[in-house]
Design an enzyme around this catalytic site. Sequence first.
Site, mmCIF file in Angstrom:
data_model
loop_
_atom_site.group_PDB
_atom_site.id
_atom_site.type_symbol
_atom_site.label_atom_id
_atom_site.label_comp_id
_atom_site.label_asym_id
_atom_site.label_seq_id
_atom_site.Cartn_x
_atom_site.Cartn_y
_atom_site.Cartn_z
ATOM 1 N N THR A 155 0.873 -1.179 0.000
ATOM 2 C CA THR A 155 0.000 0.000 0.000
ATOM 3 C C THR A 155 0.908 1.227 0.000
ATOM 4 O O THR A 155 2.086 1.122 0.368
ATOM 5 C CB THR A 155 -0.883 0.034 1.261
ATOM 6 O OG1 THR A 155 -0.024 0.111 2.391
ATOM 7 C CG2 THR A 155 -1.752 -1.197 1.361
ATOM 8 N N GLU A 158 -5.595 -4.189 -0.905
ATOM 9 C CA GLU A 158 -5.892 -5.386 -0.107
ATOM 10 C C GLU A 158 -6.982 -6.257 -0.736
ATOM 11 O O GLU A 158 -7.234 -7.359 -0.272
ATOM 12 C CB GLU A 158 -6.370 -4.967 1.298
ATOM 13 C CG GLU A 158 -5.299 -4.336 2.178
ATOM 14 C CD GLU A 158 -5.153 -2.836 1.980
ATOM 15 O OE1 GLU A 158 -5.535 -2.324 0.901
ATOM 16 O OE2 GLU A 158 -4.660 -2.157 2.902
ATOM 17 N N LYS A 201 -15.166 15.128 12.331
ATOM 18 C CA LYS A 201 -16.035 14.761 13.449
ATOM 19 C C LYS A 201 -16.419 16.027 14.198
ATOM 20 O O LYS A 201 -15.665 16.533 15.015
ATOM 21 C CB LYS A 201 -15.328 13.752 14.348
ATOM 22 C CG LYS A 201 -15.136 12.436 13.616
ATOM 23 C CD LYS A 201 -14.279 11.441 14.353
ATOM 24 C CE LYS A 201 -14.000 10.267 13.439
ATOM 25 N NZ LYS A 201 -12.597 9.865 13.416
ATOM 26 N N TRP A 248 -20.742 13.054 12.090
ATOM 27 C CA TRP A 248 -19.755 12.908 11.026
ATOM 28 C C TRP A 248 -20.124 13.738 9.798
ATOM 29 O O TRP A 248 -21.265 13.718 9.344
ATOM 30 C CB TRP A 248 -19.654 11.443 10.594
ATOM 31 C CG TRP A 248 -19.023 10.563 11.626
ATOM 32 C CD1 TRP A 248 -18.423 10.956 12.790
ATOM 33 C CD2 TRP A 248 -18.937 9.133 11.583
ATOM 34 N NE1 TRP A 248 -17.966 9.866 13.473
ATOM 35 C CE2 TRP A 248 -18.262 8.731 12.763
ATOM 36 C CE3 TRP A 248 -19.343 8.163 10.671
ATOM 37 C CZ2 TRP A 248 -17.990 7.398 13.049
ATOM 38 C CZ3 TRP A 248 -19.073 6.833 10.955
ATOM 39 C CH2 TRP A 248 -18.404 6.455 12.140
#
Length: 539
Positions: free
Chosen positions: A179, A324, A433, A438
Amino acid sequence: MDYPLTLQHILERAGRLFAKKEIVTRTASGMHRYCYGDYYRRTHRLARALERLGVRPGDRVGTLAWNTSRHLEQYFGVPCYGAVLHTLNLRLPHDQLAYIINHAEDKVIFVDSSLASILEQIRGQIPTVQHFVIMHDDGSVAAALAPAADYEELLASVPEEPYPWPRLDENDAAGMCYTSGTTGNPKGVVYSHRSIFLHSYGLTMADTFALSERDVLLQIVPMFHANGWGKPFAAVMVGAKIVFPGPHPQPRDLARLIQEEHVTIMGAVPTIWIGLYNLLEQEKFDLSSVRMAATAGSAIPRQFVESFEKRYGLRVVQAWGMTETTPIGTVSVPKSYMDAWPEEQRFAVRARQGVTVAGVDIRAVDEQGQEIPWDGQTMGELQIRGPWICSGYYQDPRSEGSFSDGWFRTGDVVTIDAEGYIQIADRTKDLVKSGGEWISSVELESALMAHPKVLEAAVIAVHHPKWQERPLAAVAPKPEYRGKITKEEILEFLAARVAKWWLPDDVVFIDAVPKTSVGKFDKKALRERFKDYRLPSGS
Ligand code: ADP
């Protein structure tokens, strides 16, 4: 039969059935063309060359290369031989590149000569590498890399006889990617033959990308970015003509390749599509051969999906995936009955990241670990499982914490609607936040980029004494509007599109949003740039 799903089968079948099909590469000295028949023979030679270099089954073999037909030779030659293809990201900072070469213990690295200087600079830090194989792409000489062989000489030095492939287990490692390491060192993901094989099937299904022999694939996604999104493997599986853009492709190069090679399908991150869109605004190209432009890696603002199609007839299809997940997890192709929906709703579906490819399952969970309802409203962390989802990071303690009873935790916050279409609200670490609620930075960015004077925009969280965090919008105007666009104008535009409490507390103007090594918005760099920023008093 218990028949192993290995890449050997894909290569052998392609060599037999598609020998006449073309593989084309844009090089510094013009177009290079050969056919699958040549490709097949050279890939077999490569296996012999690996043997000559002393590569053993299971050894890691690195590539530091642009998208070219030679790179495709390593894509199959290395895993079919039984070794592990480790594609290296040529834009990684040098210390991270050295880290991943050491971590994977690469034994041999195939490198384009124009990129060899990168390895020269870290040669002292990568002791596991026993050989470099230089692929001359522009005549430059990589004298300082040792011991080094020339790719063409190496292939020419071995007999042209089919290589007797070893019998592999489908669960053997075929490849690995790291990654890009937005936090800490990059993490390694290993792909088995079986996972790549099944993922390739996934890309050929009619309701995903329907990749077929009739297609002409333009391989834009770098082959070091999550297996080039698996497209090179799937293209060889079906025998599609493949066009590689070679070194440093710019939007004009891509547009020319599409026009001249009659490309039907391609995939890239939104930054590339936005670059192409801006070019099309100024110059005319015939892109009518294209049936699908896949986009993934980060959210594409909805108005691009719509205006690409309406102005240039280009069908942009959004997908979601991760290194992934090999990488494709979901694709946003509307269901048949949605054709009867009003246009507005149809584009809203297309702007989502889509439904799962058959084979993988998803769920999303809230902060208490409870599965969220599929109501298109509730946000939760996306989790995924399936035969091409990684089961851990390569020799990395960070694997722990990335899984929850058999599900991989993606770190992406999503909503899932009643039709099963996911929408990425954010990465967990990028969410704003605000007072316990959110705010999706992705949604704010899409709304900002719908403004006709805005080129690109990114939203980050900044500290707020009362609300803990509030959104700050960093906006890059189109060049012609630099200095001619105001904060008030932006906020007024947004007010009509997002909830009032989502409105950014401030707007700052920048020349360009910083990008990561794979062309995504680099929020980490942006946060660093604005770390001393204080919100205007009274906000
Ligand atoms: P990196 O972490 O280096 O960006 P990846 O390419 O593996 O490496 O990134 C995967 C991430 O990219 C996903 O977790 C998700 O946050 C983001 N992503 C991928 N596709 C999309 C998409 N269509 N829309 C929004 N975000 C996406």
